[in-house]
Design a protein around this motif. Structure first.
Motif, PDB file in Angstrom:
ATOM      1  N   GLY A 192       0.801  -1.219   0.000  1.00  0.00           N
ATOM      2  CA  GLY A 192       0.000   0.000   0.000  1.00  0.00           C
ATOM      3  C   GLY A 192       0.831   1.264   0.000  1.00  0.00           C
ATOM      4  O   GLY A 192       0.533   2.222  -0.698  1.00  0.00           O
ATOM      5  N   THR A 193       1.913   1.279   0.780  1.00  0.00           N
ATOM      6  CA  THR A 193       2.735   2.494   0.830  1.00  0.00           C
ATOM      7  C   THR A 193       3.490   2.715  -0.479  1.00  0.00           C
ATOM      8  O   THR A 193       3.761   3.852  -0.850  1.00  0.00           O
ATOM      9  N   GLU A 194       3.813   1.644  -1.191  1.00  0.00           N
ATOM     10  CA  GLU A 194       4.462   1.792  -2.499  1.00  0.00           C
ATOM     11  C   GLU A 194       3.516   2.449  -3.494  1.00  0.00           C
ATOM     12  O   GLU A 194       3.919   3.340  -4.248  1.00  0.00           O
ATOM     13  N   VAL A 195       2.267   2.031  -3.489  1.00  0.00           N
ATOM     14  CA  VAL A 195       1.276   2.614  -4.402  1.00  0.00           C
ATOM     15  C   VAL A 195       1.077   4.092  -4.084  1.00  0.00           C
ATOM     16  O   VAL A 195       1.038   4.937  -4.981  1.00  0.00           O
ATOM     17  N   LYS A 196       0.995   4.422  -2.807  1.00  0.00           N
ATOM     18  CA  LYS A 196       0.812   5.824  -2.408  1.00  0.00           C
ATOM     19  C   LYS A 196       2.015   6.665  -2.830  1.00  0.00           C
ATOM     20  O   LYS A 196       1.867   7.790  -3.286  1.00  0.00           O
ATOM     21  N   SER A 197       3.199   6.116  -2.691  1.00  0.00           N
ATOM     22  CA  SER A 197       4.400   6.824  -3.102  1.00  0.00           C
ATOM     23  C   SER A 197       4.414   7.014  -4.625  1.00  0.00           C
ATOM     24  O   SER A 197       4.801   8.073  -5.116  1.00  0.00           O
ATOM     25  N   LEU A 198       3.975   6.002  -5.366  1.00  0.00           N
ATOM     26  CA  LEU A 198       3.904   6.116  -6.831  1.00  0.00           C
ATOM     27  C   LEU A 198       2.874   7.157  -7.253  1.00  0.00           C
ATOM     28  O   LEU A 198       3.080   7.882  -8.225  1.00  0.00           O
ATOM     29  N   ARG A 199       1.767   7.233  -6.543  1.00  0.00           N
ATOM     30  CA  ARG A 199       0.750   8.235  -6.880  1.00  0.00           C
ATOM     31  C   ARG A 199       1.281   9.656  -6.701  1.00  0.00           C
ATOM     32  O   ARG A 199       0.796  10.577  -7.328  1.00  0.00           O
TER      33      ARG A 199
END
Length: 159
Positions: A35-42
């Motif tokens: 989840g934190t990877e996706v948020k960072s990518l966003r």
């Protein structure tokens, strides 16, 4: 409609890969992310420069791709350069594995983007260019630019 356009956007591209490698074939793959990877990518932060693909226990993983830690994350935050599994069809995995079995071929990440809300990565099967190949490519690009410039100038004179 603005949200749709925001969702389908390139996060990172690896221009250096197209300079250093001759891309023979490309594939689109999903990635297993936290989840934190996706948020960072966003937030639009990632780097593919040092990334490469490697098979491990019959699955293809992308390594050394930098996705920074999410600033608002807690103890559940991810490691920035961890090994990430790629999601491909079995036939694609077999094709890639067969090709990189040849000498001098490797898997390189080309671009990272969102498609319909899902993070996708474009990978390429590549062969490293030698220094003279790079110079030849740059010379061809420069010649094409000069030819286009000359044609544009000639067409302006007749208009």
């Amino acid at each position: 409609m603005a949200k749709k356009n925001q969702e389908d956007r390139v996060i990172a591209s690896n221009r250096k890969a197209r300079h250093d490698f001759e891309i023979l074939d490309t594939f689109e793959a999903g990635m297993v992310l936290t989840g934190t990877e996706v948020k960072s990518l966003r937030e639009g932060k990632a780097s593919l420069v040092d990334g490469f693909g490697q098979f491990y226990r019959g699955e293809l993983y992308i390594e050394n791709v930098y996705i920074p830690e999410y600033l608002n994350g807690s103890w559940t935050n991810h490691a920035a350069r961890r090994r990430r599994k790629l999601l491909l069809h079995r036939q694609e995995l077999l094709k890639i594995e067969r090709k990189i079995g040849e000498a001098g071929l490797t898997v390189v990440p080309l671009s990272l983007y969102f498609k319909s809300g899902r993070a996708k990565i474009e990978i390429g099967i590549a062969r490293g260019k030698r220094e003279y190949d790079k110079r030849q490519t740059l010379r061809e690009q420069q010649d094409n630019r000069e030819a286009m410039r000359a044609m544009r100038e000639r067409n302006r004179g007749h208009a």
